[in-house]
Write an enzyme that holds these catalytic residues in place. Sequence first.
Site, PDB file in Angstrom:
ATOM      1  N   LYS A 136       0.824  -1.202   0.000  1.00 40.43           N
ATOM      2  CA  LYS A 136       0.000   0.000   0.000  1.00 40.43           C
ATOM      3  C   LYS A 136       0.868   1.267   0.000  1.00 40.43           C
ATOM      4  O   LYS A 136       2.092   1.206  -0.050  1.00 40.43           O
ATOM      5  CB  LYS A 136      -0.938  -0.018   1.212  1.00 40.43           C
ATOM      6  CG  LYS A 136      -1.898  -1.216   1.248  1.00 40.43           C
ATOM      7  CD  LYS A 136      -2.712  -1.338  -0.009  1.00 40.43           C
ATOM      8  CE  LYS A 136      -3.928  -2.253   0.135  1.00 40.43           C
ATOM      9  NZ  LYS A 136      -3.633  -3.619   0.588  1.00 40.43           N
ATOM     10  N   HIS A 137       0.218   2.425   0.107  1.00 36.94           N
ATOM     11  CA  HIS A 137       0.931   3.700  -0.061  1.00 36.94           C
ATOM     12  C   HIS A 137       1.987   3.925   1.009  1.00 36.94           C
ATOM     13  O   HIS A 137       3.056   4.467   0.730  1.00 36.94           O
ATOM     14  CB  HIS A 137      -0.072   4.856  -0.079  1.00 36.94           C
ATOM     15  CG  HIS A 137      -0.906   4.875  -1.321  1.00 36.94           C
ATOM     16  ND1 HIS A 137      -2.006   4.074  -1.482  1.00 36.94           N
ATOM     17  CD2 HIS A 137      -0.764   5.573  -2.475  1.00 36.94           C
ATOM     18  CE1 HIS A 137      -2.528   4.284  -2.679  1.00 36.94           C
ATOM     19  NE2 HIS A 137      -1.794   5.183  -3.306  1.00 36.94           N
TER      20      HIS A 137
END
Length: 398
Positions: free
Chosen positions: A196-197
Amino acid sequence: MNSKLAIHGGKPVREHYLPYGRQTINEDDIQAVVNVLNSEYLTTGPIVNKFENEIAKYVGAKYAVAFSNGTAALHGACFAAGISEGDEVITSPITFAASANCILYQGGTPIFADIDPETYNIDPDSIKEKVTDRTKAIIPVHFTGQPAAMDEILKIAREHELIVIEDAAHALGAVYKDKKIGSIGDMTMFSFHPVKHITTGEGGIITTDNEEYYRKLLQFRTHGITRDPMILRDNHQGPWYYEMHFLGFNYRITDIQAALGLSQLSKLDNFIKQRKKYAGMYNEQLKELSAVILPKQMGEAESSWHLFVIRLKLPLLRCNRKELFKAIQAENIGINVHYIPVYTLPYYQKLGYNAGICPKAEKLYEEIITLPLFPGMTEPDVMDVIRSVKKVINFYSL
């Protein structure tokens, strides 16, 4: 470039395998974790609270409650929303199983609405068709990082007094009509899995402006136990005293994870900038391929680009998706498919869900491939992906 495909014995575009996603960790992140290891607290200490406050501030929410993972956070949100046996919750089938499993954990029934064939997000018109007098909530998924049509979804929710829990596992940093995702629905979940980010190793969080939900979430992640004097039934026992008010879970996150998350959060905007840059390179370089549909972005939303999903025009290719997938992989490109429609998974089939519920989602699944996209990539990595896709698509094109 050697036009003979690697799968047929040709030389791969890349010498070493490129994964579709991977964490980006530097010495600052490592030192942040070491600092916690040298401190008095390892779990549920001051760094967790600081991480929660910084996430809430970043997205523009009043509160944030961190959990051991994104699935646990979604479970907590469903509990806080009061979902229980007999309740229906509408969600998207094009998502990871957790978006629906969290409903089952609470005894509720997942109801799958079809997708918009252009954005691949849940279609508000399909949501309308699925609402019944048993519907309790909607869980829209911001697929690939592009926000769903939140104005229409919230309108439906308000008309029917439904709770909106946004699954924003893909969408930290995304913007919808000048508002950051995380400040729009009743509750919003973000994931901190390594692809994820930002990452905390494993981890998730719920943001909300609702104080009642906030307090329920805090208690839910700690066995249903509280020491809060404001809600103790008997607050005369002493400072050691605590009460368990309901059956919660041990879903706590550690200070070790939160420290990594805080360090990563300071880099988030740069991470998103890199993702957007690489997505732009894909869009520019792959637009010439007639057998490929590039992801459409809506004008009112700004994606945070968790995934870059291309859609194949299979009638223009002399192969199926499986053959093409294997051919690109053989070039040492770690492509993937996101996602198998949840209700077609064997467990959901056993629950009585049948194929055909969401025909647009099922058709999409048969035609999509996810390309590598993460900030630790270099421009040469991106060009390797582009060369591989072009090499394989051109070979199989009619």
